[in-house]
Design a protein around this motif. Structure first.
Motif, PDB file in Angstrom:
ATOM      1  N   ASP A  28      33.791 -56.981  20.190  1.00  0.00           N
ATOM      2  CA  ASP A  28      34.760 -57.818  19.489  1.00  0.00           C
ATOM      3  C   ASP A  28      34.123 -59.180  19.216  1.00  0.00           C
ATOM      4  OD1 ASP A  28      36.783 -55.914  19.510  1.00  0.00           O
ATOM      5  OD2 ASP A  28      37.496 -56.523  21.495  1.00  0.00           O
ATOM      6  N   ILE A  29      33.917 -59.472  17.963  1.00  0.00           N
ATOM      7  CA  ILE A  29      33.291 -60.738  17.554  1.00  0.00           C
ATOM      8  C   ILE A  29      34.188 -61.386  16.514  1.00  0.00           C
ATOM      9  CG2 ILE A  29      31.241 -61.871  16.623  1.00  0.00           C
ATOM     10  CD1 ILE A  29      30.567 -60.331  19.131  1.00  0.00           C
ATOM     11  N   SER A  30      34.478 -62.659  16.686  1.00  0.00           N
ATOM     12  CA  SER A  30      35.304 -63.374  15.719  1.00  0.00           C
ATOM     13  C   SER A  30      34.580 -64.627  15.247  1.00  0.00           C
ATOM     14  CB  SER A  30      36.656 -63.757  16.329  1.00  0.00           C
ATOM     15  OG  SER A  30      36.465 -64.590  17.466  1.00  0.00           O
ATOM     16  N   TYR A  31      34.993 -65.124  14.116  1.00  0.00           N
ATOM     17  CA  TYR A  31      34.461 -66.397  13.598  1.00  0.00           C
ATOM     18  C   TYR A  31      35.373 -67.517  14.060  1.00  0.00           C
ATOM     19  CZ  TYR A  31      33.613 -70.148  10.167  1.00  0.00           C
ATOM     20  OH  TYR A  31      33.374 -71.359   9.569  1.00  0.00           O
ATOM     21  N   VAL A  32      34.783 -68.503  14.702  1.00  0.00           N
ATOM     22  CA  VAL A  32      35.517 -69.672  15.167  1.00  0.00           C
ATOM     23  C   VAL A  32      35.014 -70.880  14.399  1.00  0.00           C
ATOM     24  CG1 VAL A  32      36.145 -71.111  17.138  1.00  0.00           C
ATOM     25  CG2 VAL A  32      35.794 -68.642  17.449  1.00  0.00           C
ATOM     26  N   ASN A  33      35.817 -71.381  13.483  1.00  0.00           N
ATOM     27  CA  ASN A  33      35.453 -72.576  12.731  1.00  0.00           C
ATOM     28  C   ASN A  33      35.914 -73.795  13.515  1.00  0.00           C
ATOM     29  OD1 ASN A  33      34.533 -73.955  10.266  1.00  0.00           O
ATOM     30  ND2 ASN A  33      36.687 -74.538  10.089  1.00  0.00           N
ATOM     31  N   VAL A  34      35.003 -74.701  13.788  1.00  0.00           N
ATOM     32  CA  VAL A  34      35.316 -75.873  14.604  1.00  0.00           C
ATOM     33  C   VAL A  34      34.996 -77.145  13.819  1.00  0.00           C
ATOM     34  CG1 VAL A  34      34.881 -74.644  16.763  1.00  0.00           C
ATOM     35  CG2 VAL A  34      33.007 -75.879  15.655  1.00  0.00           C
ATOM     36  N   PRO A  35      35.592 -78.263  14.199  1.00  0.00           N
ATOM     37  CA  PRO A  35      35.229 -79.538  13.569  1.00  0.00           C
ATOM     38  C   PRO A  35      33.757 -79.859  13.831  1.00  0.00           C
ATOM     39  CG  PRO A  35      37.253 -79.749  14.835  1.00  0.00           C
ATOM     40  CD  PRO A  35      36.663 -78.420  15.205  1.00  0.00           C
ATOM     41  N   SER A  36      33.182 -80.661  12.967  1.00  0.00           N
ATOM     42  CA  SER A  36      31.753 -80.992  13.081  1.00  0.00           C
ATOM     43  C   SER A  36      31.407 -81.587  14.436  1.00  0.00           C
ATOM     44  CB  SER A  36      31.363 -81.971  11.966  1.00  0.00           C
ATOM     45  OG  SER A  36      31.507 -81.380  10.699  1.00  0.00           O
ATOM     46  N   GLU A  37      32.261 -82.461  14.949  1.00  0.00           N
ATOM     47  CA  GLU A  37      31.974 -83.094  16.236  1.00  0.00           C
ATOM     48  C   GLU A  37      31.907 -82.075  17.358  1.00  0.00           C
ATOM     49  OE1 GLU A  37      34.425 -83.846  14.213  1.00  0.00           O
ATOM     50  OE2 GLU A  37      33.839 -85.794  13.366  1.00  0.00           O
ATOM     51  N   GLN A  38      32.808 -81.098  17.325  1.00  0.00           N
ATOM     52  CA  GLN A  38      32.805 -80.059  18.350  1.00  0.00           C
ATOM     53  C   GLN A  38      31.592 -79.157  18.199  1.00  0.00           C
ATOM     54  OE1 GLN A  38      36.463 -77.866  18.664  1.00  0.00           O
ATOM     55  NE2 GLN A  38      35.593 -76.324  20.036  1.00  0.00           N
ATOM     56  N   HIS A  39      31.229 -78.854  16.960  1.00  0.00           N
ATOM     57  CA  HIS A  39      30.045 -78.030  16.713  1.00  0.00           C
ATOM     58  C   HIS A  39      28.795 -78.715  17.259  1.00  0.00           C
ATOM     59  CE1 HIS A  39      27.568 -75.568  13.578  1.00  0.00           C
ATOM     60  NE2 HIS A  39      27.436 -75.092  14.793  1.00  0.00           N
ATOM     61  N   LEU A  40      28.690 -80.012  17.035  1.00  0.00           N
ATOM     62  CA  LEU A  40      27.555 -80.771  17.555  1.00  0.00           C
ATOM     63  C   LEU A  40      27.509 -80.667  19.075  1.00  0.00           C
ATOM     64  CD1 LEU A  40      25.213 -82.753  16.943  1.00  0.00           C
ATOM     65  CD2 LEU A  40      26.854 -84.617  17.220  1.00  0.00           C
ATOM     66  N   ALA A  41      28.657 -80.784  19.721  1.00  0.00           N
ATOM     67  CA  ALA A  41      28.710 -80.705  21.183  1.00  0.00           C
ATOM     68  C   ALA A  41      28.306 -79.321  21.673  1.00  0.00           C
ATOM     69  CB  ALA A  41      30.117 -81.057  21.674  1.00  0.00           C
ATOM     70  N   VAL A  42      28.723 -78.290  20.955  1.00  0.00           N
ATOM     71  CA  VAL A  42      28.355 -76.917  21.335  1.00  0.00           C
ATOM     72  C   VAL A  42      26.838 -76.745  21.265  1.00  0.00           C
ATOM     73  CG1 VAL A  42      28.464 -74.500  20.614  1.00  0.00           C
ATOM     74  CG2 VAL A  42      30.553 -75.874  20.707  1.00  0.00           C
ATOM     75  N   LEU A  43      26.242 -77.222  20.187  1.00  0.00           N
ATOM     76  CA  LEU A  43      24.801 -77.054  20.013  1.00  0.00           C
ATOM     77  C   LEU A  43      24.002 -77.839  21.054  1.00  0.00           C
ATOM     78  CD1 LEU A  43      24.594 -77.205  16.114  1.00  0.00           C
ATOM     79  CD2 LEU A  43      24.250 -75.189  17.543  1.00  0.00           C
TER      80      LEU A  43
ATOM     81  N   VAL B  13      31.191 -66.180  16.617  1.00  0.00           N
ATOM     82  CA  VAL B  13      30.272 -66.899  15.731  1.00  0.00           C
ATOM     83  C   VAL B  13      30.882 -68.277  15.540  1.00  0.00           C
ATOM     84  CG1 VAL B  13      29.343 -67.048  13.388  1.00  0.00           C
ATOM     85  CG2 VAL B  13      29.469 -64.826  14.545  1.00  0.00           C
ATOM     86  N   ILE B  14      30.204 -69.296  16.036  1.00  0.00           N
ATOM     87  CA  ILE B  14      30.735 -70.660  15.967  1.00  0.00           C
ATOM     88  C   ILE B  14      30.013 -71.432  14.873  1.00  0.00           C
ATOM     89  CG2 ILE B  14      31.044 -72.835  17.209  1.00  0.00           C
ATOM     90  CD1 ILE B  14      31.187 -71.184  19.790  1.00  0.00           C
ATOM     91  N   ALA B  15      30.762 -72.005  13.965  1.00  0.00           N
ATOM     92  CA  ALA B  15      30.191 -72.800  12.882  1.00  0.00           C
ATOM     93  C   ALA B  15      31.227 -73.825  12.448  1.00  0.00           C
ATOM     94  CB  ALA B  15      29.783 -71.917  11.713  1.00  0.00           C
ATOM     95  N   SER B  16      30.790 -74.722  11.587  1.00  0.00           N
ATOM     96  CA  SER B  16      31.707 -75.750  11.064  1.00  0.00           C
ATOM     97  C   SER B  16      31.639 -75.763   9.536  1.00  0.00           C
ATOM     98  CB  SER B  16      31.345 -77.128  11.637  1.00  0.00           C
ATOM     99  OG  SER B  16      29.965 -77.423  11.458  1.00  0.00           O
ATOM    100  N   ALA B  17      31.505 -74.565   8.965  1.00  0.00           N
ATOM    101  CA  ALA B  17      31.318 -74.419   7.518  1.00  0.00           C
ATOM    102  C   ALA B  17      32.584 -74.007   6.791  1.00  0.00           C
ATOM    103  CB  ALA B  17      30.214 -73.404   7.248  1.00  0.00           C
TER     104      ALA B  17
END
Length: 286
Positions: A218-233, A159-163
């Motif tokens: 196996d599911i993990s939460y990956v918190n990323v910086p906002s810039e990286q999250h934008l790139a992922v989306l 689960v990728i988010a920047s929250a």
């Protein structure tokens, strides 16, 4: 007098109409405001009146409402264009002399400090300025904002988010629809503002754990910086303007803006709100 649902062929609108019928509102007392008659053919077959109108064509809205109608104005989906669209709906409702205009805004109202809330705040002020009898249904986040996009989570195990450690008090779309039905069919809601959210605020780490438990993966939460999250989306095909809005919402979640658990949604619908685990399980079942 009719109960009028705008955006009636959308996901929320259809649930509201189903809820009205389940509440024994006669089909002949329900009107659906739609743009596409073919998409609403099933509603017409059940005896629901169709009123053809488009938020972007103010002239079509003049016949959408009648004096004494109770109207649910479901916010438009075209972010960036909603203020003039909503103004056209409010103007048409005022000219018709509707008995109540209920609007689906966003949790927090004026205190919501993320960009996606801006048009909702302007719309609420338009309604207040109109002098119409109103109810504000400030909806929190939907479970479906996440559970309808489980495929990449299951594929990548993340689960990728920047929250950060922010929490989300989401509820199901059906829960919010039930709240709208309660207002449209009940009394004493005029002039009320309801802050609607789920009973429990969950973190993304807890959401990832729920998906893991329900899927057996196996599911993990990956918190990323906002810039990286934008790139992922954007890399996943989300248009950059929408991706930027979603990243901005995550920042708001990190500030606690979607974590409020007022209990007002459960009180309106007369039952606990749907748990995120239930929504995950339903999505996995397909």
């Amino acid at each position: 007098m009719s109960i009028v649902v705008t955006g009636a062929t959308g996901n929320l609108g259809r649930l509201v109409i189903e809820g009205l019928l389940a509440a024994r509102v006669p089909a002949g007392e329900i009107a659906a405001v739609v743009r596409d008659k073919e998409r609403a053919a099933d509603l017409a077959e059940r005896g629901i009146a169709l009123r053809m109108a488009d938020y972007s064509a103010p002239e079509t809205l003049r016949g959408a409402f009648a004096a004494g109608d109770r109207v649910l104005m479901i916010s438009g989906s075209e972010v960036g264009r909603r203020v003039p669209q909503h103004r056209a709906v409010v103007d048409a409702a005022r000219e018709a002399g509707v008995a109540l205009l209920a609007y689906t805004g966003i949790l927090g109202g004026p205190d919501a400090d993320f960009e996606l809330a801006a048009e909702h705040k302007v719309t609420e002020q338009l309604i207040l300025d109109s002098g119409l009898p109103y109810t504000f249904l400030r909806n929190g986040w939907y479970h479906e904002n996440y559970t309808e996009h489980l495929a990449p989570v299951l594929e990548h195990g993340a689960v990728i988010a920047s929250a950060g450690e922010g929490r989300v008090a989401s509820a199901s779309r059906a829960d919010y629809a039930a709240a709208a039905v309660a207002v449209l069919t009940g009394e004493g809601h005029e002039g009320k503002v309801y802050e609607l959210s789920g009973d429990v605020a969950w973190s993304f780490a807890e959401y990832a754990a729920e998906v893991a438990a329900r899927s057996g993966k196996d599911i993990s939460y990956v918190n990323v910086p906002s810039e990286q999250h934008l790139a992922v989306l954007t890399g996943a095909g989300v248009p950059e303007p929408m991706a930027a809005l979603l990243v901005d919402v995550d920042a708001g979640i990190g500030r606690g803006r979607l974590a409020g658990t007022s209990g007002e949604l459960a009180r309106l619908i007369g039952r606990p709100t749907t748990a995120i685990g239930e929504a995950v399980a339903a999505a996995l079942r397909g």
